[in-house]
Scaffold this active site. Structure first.
Site, PDB file in Angstrom:
ATOM      1  N   ASN A 142      -3.922  -9.525 -26.504  1.00  0.00           N
ATOM      2  CA  ASN A 142      -3.999  -8.269 -25.728  1.00  0.00           C
ATOM      3  C   ASN A 142      -4.613  -8.487 -24.339  1.00  0.00           C
ATOM      4  O   ASN A 142      -5.274  -7.609 -23.800  1.00  0.00           O
ATOM      5  CB  ASN A 142      -4.766  -7.173 -26.510  1.00  0.00           C
ATOM      6  CG  ASN A 142      -4.619  -5.766 -25.923  1.00  0.00           C
ATOM      7  OD1 ASN A 142      -5.522  -4.941 -26.037  1.00  0.00           O
ATOM      8  ND2 ASN A 142      -3.513  -5.465 -25.307  1.00  0.00           N
ATOM      9  N   CYS A 144      -2.536 -10.734 -22.015  1.00  0.00           N
ATOM     10  CA  CYS A 144      -1.434 -11.173 -21.138  1.00  0.00           C
ATOM     11  C   CYS A 144      -0.215 -10.267 -21.297  1.00  0.00           C
ATOM     12  O   CYS A 144       0.081  -9.440 -20.432  1.00  0.00           O
ATOM     13  CB  CYS A 144      -1.038 -12.625 -21.418  1.00  0.00           C
ATOM     14  SG  CYS A 144      -2.362 -13.811 -21.092  1.00  0.00           S
ATOM     15  N   ARG A 145       0.527 -10.421 -22.393  1.00  0.00           N
ATOM     16  CA  ARG A 145       1.824  -9.742 -22.505  1.00  0.00           C
ATOM     17  C   ARG A 145       1.732  -8.251 -22.793  1.00  0.00           C
ATOM     18  O   ARG A 145       2.390  -7.449 -22.125  1.00  0.00           O
ATOM     19  CB  ARG A 145       2.670 -10.425 -23.592  1.00  0.00           C
ATOM     20  CG  ARG A 145       3.061 -11.836 -23.233  1.00  0.00           C
ATOM     21  CD  ARG A 145       3.558 -12.597 -24.428  1.00  0.00           C
ATOM     22  NE  ARG A 145       2.478 -12.858 -25.390  1.00  0.00           N
ATOM     23  CZ  ARG A 145       2.637 -13.387 -26.577  1.00  0.00           C
ATOM     24  NH1 ARG A 145       3.851 -13.709 -26.984  1.00  0.00           N
ATOM     25  NH2 ARG A 145       1.600 -13.591 -27.366  1.00  0.00           N
ATOM     26  N   SER A 146       0.944  -7.854 -23.818  1.00  0.00           N
ATOM     27  CA  SER A 146       0.980  -6.423 -24.177  1.00  0.00           C
ATOM     28  C   SER A 146       0.330  -5.518 -23.128  1.00  0.00           C
ATOM     29  O   SER A 146       0.850  -4.416 -22.890  1.00  0.00           O
ATOM     30  CB  SER A 146       0.427  -6.166 -25.587  1.00  0.00           C
ATOM     31  OG  SER A 146      -0.909  -6.555 -25.704  1.00  0.00           O
ATOM     32  N   CYS A 158       0.630  -7.918 -28.752  1.00  0.00           N
ATOM     33  CA  CYS A 158       0.780  -9.381 -28.651  1.00  0.00           C
ATOM     34  C   CYS A 158      -0.375 -10.006 -29.429  1.00  0.00           C
ATOM     35  O   CYS A 158      -0.961  -9.357 -30.306  1.00  0.00           O
ATOM     36  CB  CYS A 158       0.832  -9.839 -27.198  1.00  0.00           C
ATOM     37  SG  CYS A 158      -0.646  -9.465 -26.218  1.00  0.00           S
ATOM     38  N   ASP A 181       4.667 -16.590 -25.056  1.00  0.00           N
ATOM     39  CA  ASP A 181       3.250 -16.517 -24.706  1.00  0.00           C
ATOM     40  C   ASP A 181       2.968 -17.364 -23.454  1.00  0.00           C
ATOM     41  O   ASP A 181       3.140 -18.584 -23.487  1.00  0.00           O
ATOM     42  CB  ASP A 181       2.454 -17.058 -25.906  1.00  0.00           C
ATOM     43  CG  ASP A 181       0.960 -16.922 -25.708  1.00  0.00           C
ATOM     44  OD1 ASP A 181       0.536 -16.518 -24.605  1.00  0.00           O
ATOM     45  OD2 ASP A 181       0.221 -17.210 -26.662  1.00  0.00           O
TER      46      ASP A 181
HETATM   47  P1  4NP Z   1      -1.328 -12.706 -25.156  1.00  0.00           P
HETATM   48  O1  4NP Z   1      -1.715 -14.209 -24.752  1.00  0.00           O
HETATM   49  O2  4NP Z   1      -1.114 -12.708 -26.643  1.00  0.00           O
HETATM   50  O3  4NP Z   1      -0.042 -12.448 -24.392  1.00  0.00           O
HETATM   51  O4  4NP Z   1      -2.467 -11.821 -24.710  1.00  0.00           O
HETATM   52  C1  4NP Z   1      -2.769 -14.920 -25.343  1.00  0.00           C
HETATM   53  C2  4NP Z   1      -4.063 -14.673 -24.946  1.00  0.00           C
HETATM   54  C3  4NP Z   1      -5.094 -15.407 -25.496  1.00  0.00           C
HETATM   55  C4  4NP Z   1      -4.826 -16.394 -26.420  1.00  0.00           C
HETATM   56  C5  4NP Z   1      -3.520 -16.634 -26.824  1.00  0.00           C
HETATM   57  C6  4NP Z   1      -2.490 -15.887 -26.281  1.00  0.00           C
HETATM   58  N1  4NP Z   1      -5.875 -17.163 -26.957  1.00  0.00           N
HETATM   59  O5  4NP Z   1      -5.594 -18.098 -27.747  1.00  0.00           O
HETATM   60  O6  4NP Z   1      -7.050 -16.931 -26.628  1.00  0.00           O
END
Ligand code: 4NP
Length: 163
Positions: A11, A13-15, A8, A130
């Protein structure tokens, strides 16, 4: 051994959720995970905003509701070596897939997929949205999508590799 990498943006939340859910489902199916086992499961982000951070608390709590503990995972950034090291590199959304397509050497392009392409009975759902800037309901929804894709992907590798 089949090496599987979930990707993702951050790294956190989703992955890491996908890593934990898939590990949990694979283990229940009797598939062993580790360097010398049936599968090796990992996750990474296309951005390095949160290097070495544990998963977002909201992602941890959502996964724990389903008995999946992702508290020990640590964020890392997707590297060039990952494209040769892994057999499947599964993107959570089209933006991340597009970043990966640009960086991935030609001979490894066939390893890149949208994770949701493995979800059955989920017509029209192509991405795990996201949840980072959302509410806890957005984490629930992401978990549900990840759970469905993970089941479909598990079935895919069970058939393909006779696991
Ligand atoms: P992820 O979510 O891609 O599912 O881990 C996010 C985590 C952090 C951010 C964006 C999306 N960020 O902008 O910090």
């Amino acid at each position: 051994m089949v090496k599987i990498l979930f990707v993702c943006l951050g790294n956190i939340c989703r992955s890491p959720t996908a890593e934990g859910v898939f590990r949990h489902q694979a283990s229940k199916a009797g598939i062993k995970d580790g360097f010398t086992q049936d599968v090796f499961i990992d996750s990474a982000g296309t951005a390095g905003f949160h290097l070495a951070a544990p998963p977002d608390k909201r992602a941890q709590l959502t996964a724990l509701k389903f008995g999946v503990d992702i508290g020990d995972l640590k964020a890392r950034k997707l590297s060039l070596e990952d494209y040769s090291d892994f057999n499947y590199i599964l993107a959570m959304d089209k933006d991340n897939l597009s970043v990966m397509r640009k960086k991935c050497p030609e001979e490894h392009q066939h390893k890149l997929y949208l994770f949701m392409s493995f979800a059955e009975n989920s017509p029209g759902i192509t991405e795990v949205p996201d949840p980072y800037y959302g509410e806890i309901e957005d984490f629930d929804k992401a978990y549900d999508f990840i759970d469905r894709a993970s089941q479909g992907f598990l079935y895919h590798i069970q058939q393909k590799y006779n696991l």
